[in-house]
Design a protein around this motif. Sequence first.
Motif, short mmCIF file in Angstrom:
data_model
loop_
_atom_site.label_atom_id
_atom_site.label_comp_id
_atom_site.label_asym_id
_atom_site.label_seq_id
_atom_site.Cartn_x
_atom_site.Cartn_y
_atom_site.Cartn_z
N ILE A 185 15.89 -9.67 -51.66
CA ILE A 185 15.58 -10.44 -50.77
C ILE A 185 15.70 -11.87 -51.05
CG2 ILE A 185 13.19 -11.02 -49.45
CD1 ILE A 185 12.20 -8.11 -49.98
N GLY A 186 15.25 -12.03 -52.26
CA GLY A 186 15.38 -13.54 -52.71
C GLY A 186 16.74 -14.01 -52.70
N VAL A 187 17.62 -13.31 -53.11
CA VAL A 187 19.12 -13.98 -53.08
C VAL A 187 19.53 -13.89 -51.70
CG1 VAL A 187 21.57 -13.17 -53.36
CG2 VAL A 187 19.75 -12.65 -55.34
N MET A 188 19.09 -12.90 -50.77
CA MET A 188 19.54 -12.87 -49.45
C MET A 188 18.86 -14.54 -48.55
SD MET A 188 21.73 -10.86 -48.66
CE MET A 188 22.12 -10.71 -50.18
N MET A 189 17.75 -14.67 -48.97
CA MET A 189 16.93 -15.56 -48.46
C MET A 189 17.33 -17.14 -48.90
SD MET A 189 12.99 -14.62 -48.35
CE MET A 189 12.49 -15.84 -47.53
N ALA A 190 17.70 -17.09 -50.34
CA ALA A 190 18.42 -18.22 -50.70
C ALA A 190 19.84 -18.66 -50.27
CB ALA A 190 18.40 -18.21 -52.49
N ILE A 191 20.51 -17.62 -50.08
CA ILE A 191 22.00 -17.82 -49.44
C ILE A 191 21.75 -18.34 -48.00
CG2 ILE A 191 23.90 -16.69 -48.68
CD1 ILE A 191 23.81 -14.98 -51.05
N SER A 192 20.83 -17.77 -47.21
CA SER A 192 20.63 -18.17 -45.92
C SER A 192 19.92 -19.63 -45.86
CB SER A 192 19.48 -17.16 -45.32
OG SER A 192 20.17 -16.20 -44.90
N GLY A 193 18.98 -19.82 -46.80
CA GLY A 193 18.47 -21.18 -46.68
C GLY A 193 19.57 -22.32 -47.06
N GLY A 194 20.44 -21.95 -48.12
CA GLY A 194 21.38 -23.06 -48.40
C GLY A 194 22.36 -23.17 -47.34
N ALA A 195 22.84 -22.30 -46.56
CA ALA A 195 23.55 -22.23 -45.41
C ALA A 195 23.00 -22.95 -44.37
CB ALA A 195 24.05 -20.70 -44.94
N GLN A 196 21.68 -22.76 -44.27
CA GLN A 196 21.13 -23.64 -42.95
C GLN A 196 20.88 -25.15 -43.43
OE1 GLN A 196 17.87 -21.40 -41.58
NE2 GLN A 196 17.31 -22.92 -40.03
N ILE A 197 20.75 -25.50 -44.64
CA ILE A 197 20.68 -26.78 -44.96
C ILE A 197 22.24 -27.36 -44.63
CG2 ILE A 197 20.75 -28.37 -47.20
CD1 ILE A 197 18.62 -26.31 -48.19
#
Length: 192
Positions: A59-71
């Motif tokens: 879950i953490g890896v998916m959230m971090a990737i999504s957050g980075g992409a959103q930034i």
Amino acid sequence: MASQTGSLSPTPGGMVAGHLSELRAKWGWFVALGLLMVMAGAIALGNLVLSTVVSVLYIGVMMAISGGAQIIHAFQVKTWGAFAFWLLDGVLFLAAGLVCIFVPMVAAEFLTLFLGVSLIIGGVFRLVAAFQLRPADGWGWIAFSAAIAVLLGIEIIAGWPVSGLWVLGLLLGIDLVFNGIAVLFLGFGLKK
């Protein structure tokens, strides 16, 4: 004159029926996948803490990737006017993902607490809906499932924070076992 059936979209059942012989030829792959999933579920159930950590890390890896992409996305559309909202949302997702990655047990405790609260609230809403359906056949099943959800939520919260060590792993293991059994039986059904 062209037939009208040629212009209609195929139904999902019709699409599956068209591929049924192809699926039947691959029945062994379904059986193998089902067995693999059942074994993975058994391993997950055998070590609930490790399964919980793995779930939280995923879950953490998916959230971090999504957050980075959103930034990155926020900087691409910064003239749109909602730059701050996109950026803040991305930073929050990235931060939550990093918390899950670097302190997975703390994240597991909070995810478990959130799950318990969600089960209680969802169960109460479902119970209200069941009583509104009361004259209809089957309303009792909805009420029964609602009561189970509320009881599970209470059980999770009553055992919190210790339940955070095992609940997510237990749910992962159960899902893998039941999904594996379903795929396994699908494979055997396709063999016939």
